[in-house]
Scaffold this active site. Structure first.
Site: not given
Ligand code: NDP
Ligand code: OXD
Length: 312
Positions: A227, A275
């Protein structure tokens, strides 16, 4: 038994494409499209992407909110969001596959020094550049969840030396796992190409700041598809301009769209994408939502319910 598709902002028609798929895969369900909600008490399930703040509390018989994306940061900002129904984030093969394509593509682009080759071409200069073997290239993924984990596995398949950083430790074959604030510096110190796939939460907001960037080796490249709020934009610009950061590929911004006059647009070492690192495709997302509804109707919770305290 009505499903409401609640996606008020749909300039590309991405979400209108859900209607024929819903009609085909859920023929017995009544589907409404916001703002044509019909009687609000009939709405039991809603599929949302950036609904109007305050809108979701109108549906008093709601049984679940299905977000049509992985990130729920915008939804959780709405203080009126009903807190008594499960909020489900999207995990599906098109979103995961699309993000892995994006990350692998941009890692390979930096690994093979493509931005420098493009600059040589603009000067009509024949300048073969050296690059290391993948096993000697250290790639780091911030966030080893559904998306980060999949990208990490595919990068391992290319032979890269891959590490990831997450809140809790992970065990992914070939990927060195770092976790928590205490291990962030060690992770950054070894990372030459960094991809951010964190969710935006109060803990991760502004994480990519001057101090963070200074811990990466000189010339490191950054990819941000998490983000916009993860990156302190002025700190990144300063690190690019000083040469400490080599290149950046940025897909997400605060605000979006990125304002026309923003220096990222024209920076010679920044690639901007609008995005669209990954797209949610109705053919794969609708079955995931319908499976969640079926689970609820069997008295089970859908998969991937958001932990509202953690914010993801
Ligand atoms: P998940 O919830 O599966 O994974 C999130 C990861 O981040 C986990 O490994 C988690 O750790 C880690 N995490 C969260 N908080 C912290 C912290 N404070 N310190 C260290 N690690 C942390 O999410 P997704 O993989 O499904 O998606 C991730 C993000 O990708 C979404 O929230 C969105 O913002 C972004 N996104 C962007 C898109 C785009 O087109 N640009 C499309 C889709 C998503 P743990 O596993 O230990 O909980
Ligand atoms: C998502 C995105 O969060 O598209 O899936 O940004």
């Amino acid at each position: 038994m009505t499903i409401l598709l609640n996606t008020p902002n749909d300039p590309t028609g991405e979400f209108r494409a859900y209607i024929p798929v819903l009609e085909r895969l859920a023929p017995g369900r009544k589907v409404r499209i916001w703002p044509d909600t019909g009687p609000v008490e009939e709405i039991e399930y809603t599929m949302v992407w950036r609904p109007k703040p305050g809108d979701l509390r109108r549906y008093r018989n709601l049984k679940a909110i299905f977000n049509l994306g992985a990130g729920v940061d915008a939804l959780l900002k709405d203080e009126t969001l009903p807190d008594n129904v499960p909020l489900v984030r999207l995990v599906d093969e098109s979103l995961t596959g699309g993000m892995t394509e994006y990350v692998v593509y941009h890692v390979l682009r930096f690994h093979r020094r493509t931005p420098e080759l493009e600059q040589s071409q603009r000067r009509s200069e024949w300048e073969p550049l050296l690059y290391p073997m993948t096993r000697d290239r250290k790639v780091g993924i911030l966030g080893l969840g559904v998306l980060g984990g999949d990208a990490a596995r595919k990068l391992v398949d290319f032979g890269f030396d891959v590490a990831g950083w997450s809140r809790t430790p992970k065990s992914i074959p070939g990927v060195t796992s770092y976790h928590g604030q205490d291990q962030l510096k060690t992770f950054l110190n070894r990372t030459e190409i960094l991809a951010c796939l964190l969710p935006l939460t109060s803990d991760t907001n502004g994480i990519v700041n001057a101090r963070f960037l200074a811990q990466l080796p000189k010339g490191a490249c950054i990819i941000n598809a998490g983000r916009g709020g993860h990156v302190v934009q002025d700190d990144l610009l300063a690190a690019l301009d000083s040469g400490h950061i080599g290149y950046a590929t940025l897909d997400v911004f605060t605000p979006e769209p990125l304002p026309h006059e923003h220096p990222f647009w024209t920076h010679p070492r920044v690639t901007v994408t609008p995005h669209n690192a990954s797209l949610t495709q109705p053919e794969t997302a609708v079955p995931v939502v319908l499976e969640g509804i079926a689970r609820l109707e069997r008295g089970e919770l859908p998969r991937n319910v958001v932990d509202r305290k953690l914010g993801y």
